[in-house]
Design a protein around this motif. Structure first.
Motif, mmCIF file in Angstrom:
data_model
loop_
_atom_site.group_PDB
_atom_site.id
_atom_site.type_symbol
_atom_site.label_atom_id
_atom_site.label_comp_id
_atom_site.label_asym_id
_atom_site.label_seq_id
_atom_site.Cartn_x
_atom_site.Cartn_y
_atom_site.Cartn_z
ATOM 1 N N VAL A 116 -30.086 -43.492 -124.888
ATOM 2 C CA VAL A 116 -30.338 -42.235 -124.166
ATOM 3 C C VAL A 116 -28.865 -42.042 -123.263
ATOM 4 C CG1 VAL A 116 -31.594 -40.626 -122.641
ATOM 5 C CG2 VAL A 116 -32.760 -42.403 -124.111
ATOM 6 N N LYS A 117 -28.311 -41.151 -123.667
ATOM 7 C CA LYS A 117 -27.018 -40.551 -122.807
ATOM 8 C C LYS A 117 -27.262 -39.929 -121.595
ATOM 9 C CE LYS A 117 -25.578 -36.134 -125.073
ATOM 10 N NZ LYS A 117 -24.540 -35.779 -125.854
ATOM 11 N N MET A 118 -26.174 -40.314 -120.455
ATOM 12 C CA MET A 118 -26.473 -39.472 -119.408
ATOM 13 C C MET A 118 -26.278 -38.090 -119.485
ATOM 14 S SD MET A 118 -24.255 -39.778 -115.778
ATOM 15 C CE MET A 118 -25.049 -41.408 -115.388
ATOM 16 N N VAL A 119 -27.059 -37.137 -118.873
ATOM 17 C CA VAL A 119 -26.817 -35.518 -118.936
ATOM 18 C C VAL A 119 -26.260 -35.138 -117.620
ATOM 19 C CG1 VAL A 119 -28.353 -33.471 -118.923
ATOM 20 C CG2 VAL A 119 -28.807 -35.724 -120.231
ATOM 21 N N ASP A 148 -28.641 -36.615 -101.607
ATOM 22 C CA ASP A 148 -30.017 -36.364 -101.111
ATOM 23 C C ASP A 148 -30.738 -35.108 -100.940
ATOM 24 O OD1 ASP A 148 -29.958 -39.247 -101.243
ATOM 25 O OD2 ASP A 148 -29.440 -39.246 -98.808
ATOM 26 N N ASN A 149 -29.948 -34.049 -100.986
ATOM 27 C CA ASN A 149 -30.102 -32.832 -100.928
ATOM 28 C C ASN A 149 -30.663 -32.077 -102.224
ATOM 29 O OD1 ASN A 149 -27.492 -32.406 -98.725
ATOM 30 N ND2 ASN A 149 -29.556 -31.894 -97.896
ATOM 31 N N PHE A 150 -30.398 -32.875 -103.248
ATOM 32 C CA PHE A 150 -30.831 -32.114 -104.404
ATOM 33 C C PHE A 150 -32.081 -32.890 -105.110
ATOM 34 C CE2 PHE A 150 -26.411 -30.988 -103.964
ATOM 35 C CZ PHE A 150 -26.411 -29.802 -104.647
ATOM 36 N N THR A 151 -32.878 -32.032 -105.838
ATOM 37 C CA THR A 151 -34.029 -32.486 -106.699
ATOM 38 C C THR A 151 -33.716 -31.842 -108.185
ATOM 39 O OG1 THR A 151 -35.444 -32.572 -104.723
ATOM 40 C CG2 THR A 151 -36.491 -32.702 -107.113
ATOM 41 N N LEU A 152 -34.119 -32.876 -109.303
ATOM 42 C CA LEU A 152 -33.950 -32.397 -110.638
ATOM 43 C C LEU A 152 -35.089 -32.887 -111.309
ATOM 44 C CD1 LEU A 152 -30.418 -32.787 -112.379
ATOM 45 C CD2 LEU A 152 -32.765 -33.306 -113.639
ATOM 46 N N THR A 153 -35.435 -31.850 -112.112
ATOM 47 C CA THR A 153 -36.481 -32.240 -112.820
ATOM 48 C C THR A 153 -36.291 -31.897 -114.350
ATOM 49 O OG1 THR A 153 -37.672 -30.205 -112.789
ATOM 50 C CG2 THR A 153 -38.486 -31.837 -111.240
ATOM 51 N N GLU A 154 -36.872 -32.571 -115.476
ATOM 52 C CA GLU A 154 -36.740 -32.380 -116.845
ATOM 53 C C GLU A 154 -37.928 -32.108 -117.391
ATOM 54 O OE1 GLU A 154 -33.745 -34.595 -119.639
ATOM 55 O OE2 GLU A 154 -35.583 -34.953 -120.715
ATOM 56 N N ASP A 155 -38.174 -31.108 -118.190
ATOM 57 C CA ASP A 155 -39.596 -30.569 -118.340
ATOM 58 C C ASP A 155 -40.658 -30.981 -117.481
ATOM 59 O OD1 ASP A 155 -38.478 -29.778 -120.719
ATOM 60 O OD2 ASP A 155 -38.937 -31.651 -122.130
ATOM 61 N N GLY A 156 -40.298 -30.949 -116.231
ATOM 62 C CA GLY A 156 -41.401 -31.100 -115.215
ATOM 63 C C GLY A 156 -41.514 -32.260 -114.568
ATOM 64 N N ARG A 157 -40.635 -33.309 -115.319
ATOM 65 C CA ARG A 157 -40.789 -34.625 -114.729
ATOM 66 C C ARG A 157 -39.518 -34.867 -113.960
ATOM 67 N NH1 ARG A 157 -42.302 -34.966 -120.237
ATOM 68 N NH2 ARG A 157 -40.018 -35.459 -120.860
ATOM 69 N N PRO A 158 -39.672 -35.331 -112.680
ATOM 70 C CA PRO A 158 -38.635 -35.735 -111.579
ATOM 71 C C PRO A 158 -37.668 -36.856 -112.339
ATOM 72 C CG PRO A 158 -40.864 -35.895 -110.457
ATOM 73 C CD PRO A 158 -41.105 -35.825 -112.172
ATOM 74 N N GLN A 159 -36.276 -36.492 -112.306
ATOM 75 C CA GLN A 159 -35.349 -37.562 -112.652
ATOM 76 C C GLN A 159 -34.253 -38.190 -111.658
ATOM 77 O OE1 GLN A 159 -35.173 -38.108 -115.949
ATOM 78 N NE2 GLN A 159 -36.939 -36.756 -116.233
ATOM 79 N N THR A 160 -34.155 -39.477 -111.744
ATOM 80 C CA THR A 160 -33.217 -39.788 -110.599
ATOM 81 C C THR A 160 -31.494 -39.208 -110.815
ATOM 82 O OG1 THR A 160 -34.717 -41.928 -110.448
ATOM 83 C CG2 THR A 160 -32.274 -41.934 -109.668
ATOM 84 N N ILE A 161 -31.087 -38.761 -109.783
ATOM 85 C CA ILE A 161 -29.689 -38.558 -109.786
ATOM 86 C C ILE A 161 -28.899 -39.643 -109.791
ATOM 87 C CG2 ILE A 161 -27.914 -37.124 -109.032
ATOM 88 C CD1 ILE A 161 -29.970 -35.225 -107.976
ATOM 89 N N GLY A 182 -25.416 -36.174 -112.536
ATOM 90 C CA GLY A 182 -25.690 -36.666 -113.734
ATOM 91 C C GLY A 182 -26.770 -37.653 -113.709
ATOM 92 N N TYR A 183 -27.613 -37.636 -114.566
ATOM 93 C CA TYR A 183 -28.889 -38.453 -114.687
ATOM 94 C C TYR A 183 -29.198 -39.036 -116.059
ATOM 95 C CZ TYR A 183 -31.344 -34.589 -116.856
ATOM 96 O OH TYR A 183 -31.866 -33.527 -117.574
ATOM 97 N N THR A 184 -29.729 -39.964 -116.351
ATOM 98 C CA THR A 184 -30.231 -40.468 -117.519
ATOM 99 C C THR A 184 -31.675 -40.237 -117.715
ATOM 100 O OG1 THR A 184 -28.708 -42.378 -117.335
ATOM 101 C CG2 THR A 184 -30.484 -42.535 -118.975
ATOM 102 N N PRO A 185 -32.074 -39.386 -118.688
ATOM 103 C CA PRO A 185 -33.586 -39.032 -118.830
ATOM 104 C C PRO A 185 -34.491 -40.139 -118.794
ATOM 105 C CG PRO A 185 -32.114 -37.757 -120.276
ATOM 106 C CD PRO A 185 -31.354 -38.814 -119.692
ATOM 107 N N ALA A 186 -35.452 -40.260 -118.256
ATOM 108 C CA ALA A 186 -36.822 -41.123 -118.515
ATOM 109 C C ALA A 186 -37.221 -41.218 -119.804
ATOM 110 C CB ALA A 186 -37.881 -41.012 -117.192
ATOM 111 N N PRO A 187 -37.420 -42.427 -120.527
ATOM 112 C CA PRO A 187 -37.989 -42.593 -121.767
ATOM 113 C C PRO A 187 -39.403 -41.658 -122.071
ATOM 114 C CG PRO A 187 -37.174 -44.491 -120.911
ATOM 115 C CD PRO A 187 -37.195 -43.750 -119.657
ATOM 116 N N THR A 188 -39.359 -41.086 -123.053
ATOM 117 C CA THR A 188 -40.601 -40.146 -123.324
ATOM 118 C C THR A 188 -40.817 -40.524 -124.852
ATOM 119 O OG1 THR A 188 -39.456 -38.203 -123.997
ATOM 120 C CG2 THR A 188 -40.139 -38.285 -121.584
ATOM 121 N N ASP A 189 -42.012 -39.892 -125.207
ATOM 122 C CA ASP A 189 -42.374 -40.132 -126.669
ATOM 123 C C ASP A 189 -41.978 -38.962 -127.405
ATOM 124 O OD1 ASP A 189 -44.229 -38.624 -125.624
ATOM 125 O OD2 ASP A 189 -46.096 -39.779 -126.443
#
Length: 400
Positions: A72-75, A95-108, A364-371
């Protein structure tokens, strides 16, 4: 030949000299690449499904292996932040930003507020007949913008014009002189005398309908696709396309959604400048320059629409809305749409784009693994300050 000066024809994305049909040849190659990519995604999804449904021979061994074995590459996401007054905010931290992918919180995991990063820009200029009275403004403003924004030996830019063909006038370069020479070649296509004389009773006597019927066109979607797929996809870092057009496409082989997807795949922002000849009524309802308001030529002279005496007129509300098209392209790629008016000139709009390009946050973030298999992922970027608005792309395409 409508060129005002001789110029080497350059293949899109290449540095070698090519024939006058390079735009069409490149489109065919780009189209083939798109079909190949679609096939690859489909095959990849099928293989993934088979792997997930297959019963493991050894249950214990199966539980010891991860569900997904893939890299999984960094987005990367470029974001611009404005306050409630529309002014750019440039003092935020991770710390001012929040990012989600398909509704799931991601770590920047990566954050940068640097304004000195290299930039790759592409100018896509509509040279169709509807733009003939505003091309002078576009040439002058584009030259001024590049002189103020382009940092030689650091940033790069290229120039494409589109009408009934898509043509690369200048490949990627840091030379303002080369870009200025290419901008000087921007002109509307010439039409044959026979075409110009083939007017119909309701085409206002200027041959406007004949232009639409004899080789006219506005390949907006093809231009965005080719610029993204053939040039931007091969570049790294910050990338932006700037489209000057009335927003109405005529004759492209790819669709609006395909054009947008190509820019998203290339991680490229698309800024749109809606510029039109208002005397011709050339946007927000029909293809300008092929008949003004009330002319009765549905779609502004689209083949097969209307006839002598105004028969079979196409309702105004059914005509393409160039403004909405440009808004969609920019919104879904993380850019912004501007409209030229008496209160806001092309020069002023270019200044806003330049300021924005120099004040972006890179997340930049690396998406959390999903199925989930390959496909589109929805991205939402917000801040913890309610009075701030974030401008960023809507998502990206995951997969091989």
């Amino acid at each position: 030949m409508r060129r005002t000066a001789p110029m080497k024809k350059t293949n899109i994305g290449k540095g070698s000299s090519k024939s006058r049909h390079s735009g069409k040849a490149n489109f065919r190659r780009g189209r083939a690449l798109l079909l190949f990519a679609a096939c690859a995604l489909t095959c990849g999804a099928a293989v993934y499904s088979q792997q997930q449904n297959a019963a493991p021979a050894n249950q214990q061994a199966a539980t010891q292996q991860p569900a997904i074995q893939s890299t999984v590459k960094m987005v990367s996401v470029l974001a611009t932040v404005r306050d409630k007054h529309g002014k750019i905010v440039a003092n935020l931290t991770r710390d001012n930003f929040t990012l989600t992918e398909d509704g799931r919180p991601q770590t920047i995991s990566y954050f940068s507020a640097e304004t000195d990063l290299p930039l790759t820009m592409g100018l896509l200029v509509d040279t169709s007949w509807s733009q003939r009275n505003v091309l002078g403004q576009e040439r002058d403003a584009s030259n001024a913008f590049l002189n103020q924004t382009l940092r030689e030996n650091k940033d790069k830019a290229f120039l494409i014009h589109f009408d009934r063909e898509v043509e690369l006038l200048q490949d990627l370069t840091s030379s303002r002189q080369k870009l200025a020479q290419a901008i000087g070649l921007l002109n509307v296509p010439e039409f044959s005398n026979a075409s110009a004389q083939s007017t119909s009773p309701d085409d206002d006597g200027r041959g406007n309908d004949s232009h639409a019927r004899h080789g006219g066109g506005t390949l907006l979607y093809d231009a965005v696709y080719l610029a993204s797929n053939e040039i931007m996809a091969k570049q790294k870092g910050r990338k932006a396309l700037i489209v000057l057009s009335d927003g109405v496409d005529r004759g492209s082989k790819v669709s609006l959604s395909e054009a947008i997807e190509s820019a998203q795949h290339a991680d490229t922002l698309v800024y749109s400048i809606l510029i039109a000849d208002h005397e011709e009524g050339s946007y927000g309802g029909h293809h300008g320059g092929f008949g003004g308001p009330g002319m009765g030529r549905g779609g502004g002279g689209w083949p097969g629409q209307g006839g002598p005496g105004g028969g079979n007129r196409r309702p105004r509300e059914e005509r393409p809305d160039g403004k909405k098209i440009l808004e969609q392209i920019s919104r879904e790629t993380g850019g912004r749409m501007f409209e030229v008016s008496k209160k806001e000139t092309v020069e002023q709009i270019y200044a806003q784009i330049g300021e924005e390009l120099r004040n972006q946050y890179l997340l930049g973030y690396t998406p959390a693994p999903t199925d989930e298999g390959p496909g589109y992922r929805k991205i939402v970027v917000t801040t913890n300050q309610k009075d701030l608005a974030v401008q960023a792309r809507d998502g990206y395409y995951a997969g091989p």
